[in-house]
Motif scaffolding. Structure first.
Motif, mmCIF file in Angstrom:
data_model
loop_
_atom_site.group_PDB
_atom_site.id
_atom_site.type_symbol
_atom_site.label_atom_id
_atom_site.label_comp_id
_atom_site.label_asym_id
_atom_site.label_seq_id
_atom_site.Cartn_x
_atom_site.Cartn_y
_atom_site.Cartn_z
ATOM 1 N N PRO A 96 0.839 -1.203 0.000
ATOM 2 C CA PRO A 96 0.000 0.000 0.000
ATOM 3 C C PRO A 96 0.874 1.252 0.000
ATOM 4 O O PRO A 96 2.057 1.194 0.349
ATOM 5 N N PRO A 97 0.307 2.393 -0.403
ATOM 6 C CA PRO A 97 1.121 3.603 -0.508
ATOM 7 C C PRO A 97 1.670 4.076 0.839
ATOM 8 O O PRO A 97 2.673 4.774 0.900
ATOM 9 N N ASN A 98 1.021 3.695 1.932
ATOM 10 C CA ASN A 98 1.481 4.108 3.258
ATOM 11 C C ASN A 98 1.363 2.944 4.238
ATOM 12 O O ASN A 98 0.623 1.997 3.984
ATOM 13 N N PHE A 99 2.078 3.040 5.353
ATOM 14 C CA PHE A 99 2.094 1.910 6.286
ATOM 15 C C PHE A 99 0.705 1.610 6.848
ATOM 16 O O PHE A 99 0.422 0.486 7.251
ATOM 17 N N TRP A 100 -0.184 2.632 6.868
ATOM 18 C CA TRP A 100 -1.517 2.407 7.441
ATOM 19 C C TRP A 100 -2.487 1.814 6.425
ATOM 20 O O TRP A 100 -3.624 1.508 6.751
ATOM 21 N N GLY A 101 -2.069 1.686 5.165
ATOM 22 C CA GLY A 101 -2.956 1.120 4.148
ATOM 23 C C GLY A 101 -3.289 2.132 3.070
ATOM 24 O O GLY A 101 -2.458 2.965 2.706
ATOM 25 N N GLU B 73 -6.771 12.378 5.301
ATOM 26 C CA GLU B 73 -7.767 11.754 6.187
ATOM 27 C C GLU B 73 -7.068 11.057 7.361
ATOM 28 O O GLU B 73 -7.491 11.160 8.513
ATOM 29 N N TYR B 74 -5.999 10.335 7.047
ATOM 30 C CA TYR B 74 -5.266 9.625 8.107
ATOM 31 C C TYR B 74 -4.690 10.618 9.126
ATOM 32 O O TYR B 74 -4.870 10.465 10.336
ATOM 33 N N GLY C 265 9.237 9.157 6.214
ATOM 34 C CA GLY C 265 7.908 8.614 5.950
ATOM 35 C C GLY C 265 7.754 7.285 6.667
ATOM 36 O O GLY C 265 8.414 6.997 7.659
ATOM 37 N N TRP C 266 6.905 6.455 6.123
ATOM 38 C CA TRP C 266 6.662 5.113 6.638
ATOM 39 C C TRP C 266 6.529 5.157 8.153
ATOM 40 O O TRP C 266 5.868 6.029 8.696
ATOM 41 N N LEU D 139 7.809 -5.677 12.237
ATOM 42 C CA LEU D 139 8.954 -5.986 11.368
ATOM 43 C C LEU D 139 8.483 -6.116 9.924
ATOM 44 O O LEU D 139 9.107 -5.587 9.000
ATOM 45 N N LYS D 140 7.347 -6.768 9.720
ATOM 46 C CA LYS D 140 6.798 -6.935 8.362
ATOM 47 C C LYS D 140 6.497 -5.568 7.741
ATOM 48 O O LYS D 140 6.768 -5.330 6.571
ATOM 49 N N ILE D 141 5.895 -4.681 8.549
ATOM 50 C CA ILE D 141 5.530 -3.350 8.030
ATOM 51 C C ILE D 141 6.794 -2.567 7.669
ATOM 52 O O ILE D 141 6.903 -1.969 6.597
ATOM 53 N N ILE D 142 7.782 -2.567 8.579
ATOM 54 C CA ILE D 142 9.016 -1.809 8.337
ATOM 55 C C ILE D 142 9.743 -2.356 7.113
ATOM 56 O O ILE D 142 10.233 -1.602 6.272
ATOM 57 N N ALA D 143 9.781 -3.697 6.993
ATOM 58 C CA ALA D 143 10.487 -4.316 5.863
ATOM 59 C C ALA D 143 9.803 -4.006 4.532
ATOM 60 O O ALA D 143 10.433 -4.081 3.474
ATOM 61 N N SER D 144 8.519 -3.625 4.572
ATOM 62 C CA SER D 144 7.810 -3.346 3.309
ATOM 63 C C SER D 144 7.914 -1.881 2.878
ATOM 64 O O SER D 144 7.330 -1.487 1.879
ATOM 65 N N ASN D 145 8.686 -1.078 3.606
ATOM 66 C CA ASN D 145 8.878 0.330 3.224
ATOM 67 C C ASN D 145 9.559 0.392 1.856
ATOM 68 O O ASN D 145 10.707 -0.037 1.713
ATOM 69 N N PRO D 146 8.874 0.925 0.834
ATOM 70 C CA PRO D 146 9.458 0.915 -0.518
ATOM 71 C C PRO D 146 10.684 1.805 -0.649
ATOM 72 O O PRO D 146 11.455 1.666 -1.600
ATOM 73 N N ARG D 147 10.898 2.717 0.306
ATOM 74 C CA ARG D 147 12.046 3.628 0.209
ATOM 75 C C ARG D 147 13.230 3.186 1.083
ATOM 76 O O ARG D 147 14.238 3.869 1.152
#
Length: 317
Positions: free
Chosen positions: A6-11, A17-18, A65-66, A207-215
């Motif tokens: 997703p474009p951001n860690f929150w989805g 809005e977030y 970000g992220w 860890l999964k969320i951090i590892a998915s940071n596209p940057r």
């Protein structure tokens, strides 16, 4: 088929809005410096009067970000105007990815943006704090050394890198061999990679969320980066006594990325009359984004108490 990140860690929720749901207003922009454009963000409280400003610097391979912005958002909801910049070579800033061959220049580049805000009409009379996490703590300390006396009301360090752990120290033989190439090898991404992210994050879901940071930078460390981090850690250790500003430094005992010794030595050797050290038993490196929520809340509560108290103590002009 793998699901798209997703474009951001929150989805997929729209950004505005977030941020509104979190009680903050976010702005993003680029800031021109002699060393290149850097990406910057601000996080302002939606429904509180701003009582001070905080200038935040992320760690190695990361960006503002992220998940790092979770820290920015927490501080903002406490009534602080938070400003953050992607370091040169990181995130959306210009520069060769994760090349830190001149840390003083990299620190000065972010500092130019922070000073621009610090001295703006809106904020110049408010207390101002520098915040650095991990390698961002090292960059933050360099910014402090590059600043005029009394510019900063206080400093906050989260698991700072001031002492190179043994398993991270670059081999002198390797650096010597690369050095024989007359600096040509400085930008090569050929140093051993200790896969730090797994040693930084305790909570497997985070860890999964951090590892998915596209940057996030995932390549091997560059020769000049390791050479410079090693040199700068020594420089900071040699100059701990020059730290006179109030500070809080926090570290987990099970940090597999930066030594708790970094925080302990700073606490012992700094000349600051107002200094605080918090060591958390069993916590890993990433104290806010990577620990289970109940642990992160302990750290955040300590940080909030510390900064609120310093605004009270030093904020009256």
């Amino acid at each position: 088929m793998a699901s798209e990140t997703p474009p951001n860690f929150w989805g997929d929720m729209p950004e505005e809005e977030y941020y509104t749901s979190q009680g903050v207003r976010n702005t993003k922009s680029y800031f021109d410096t002699p060393n290149g454009k850097i990406f910057t963000q601000s996080f302002l409280p939606l429904d509180k009067k701003v009582k001070a400003t905080v200038y935040m610097t992320h760690g190695y391979g990361s960006d503002t970000g992220w998940l790092f912005q979770r820290i920015c958002i927490y501080y903002s909801t406490w009534g602080y105007a938070v400003f953050a910049a992607d370091l040169l070579g990181h995130g959306r800033s210009e520069g060769l990815r994760c090349y830190l061959g001149d840390m003083e220049k990299i620190a000065a580049t972010s500092l130019s943006f922070f000073k621009h805000v610090r001295y703006s009409e809106e904020y110049r009379d408010l207390p101002a704090f520098l915040f650095g996490e991990s390698m961002g703590g090292l960059a933050t300390m360099l910014m402090y050394f590059q600043s005029e006396p009394e510019m900063w009301t206080g400093l906050i360090f989260s698991a700072p890198l001031f002492v190179m752990p043994e398993n991270m120290k670059p081999s002198k033989v390797r650096l010597f061999m690369y050095g024989l190439l007359f600096g040509l090898a400085d930008t090569w991404a050929t140093m051993p990679d200790n896969k730090m992210v797994g040693k930084a994050i305790k909570d497997p879901e985070k860890l999964k969320i951090i590892a998915s940071n596209p940057r996030r930078y995932t390549g091997p460390p560059r020769v000049g980066t390791m050479r410079e981090l090693s040199r700068m850690c020594q420089y900071i250790q040699d100059n701990f006594s020059k730290v006179t500003a109030p500070f809080l430094t926090v570290h987990g005992t099970s940090d597999g990325v930066t030594c708790p010794t970094s925080s302990q030595l700073l606490y012992e050797k700094a000349s600051s009359p107002d200094k605080s050290l918090k060591i958390y038993e069993g916590m890993y490196h990433s104290l806010i984004q990577g620990e289970p929520d109940e642990n992160a809340e302990i750290v955040l509560r300590d940080m909030r108490e510390w900064i609120d108290e310093r605004v009270e103590r030093y904020g009256k002009k």
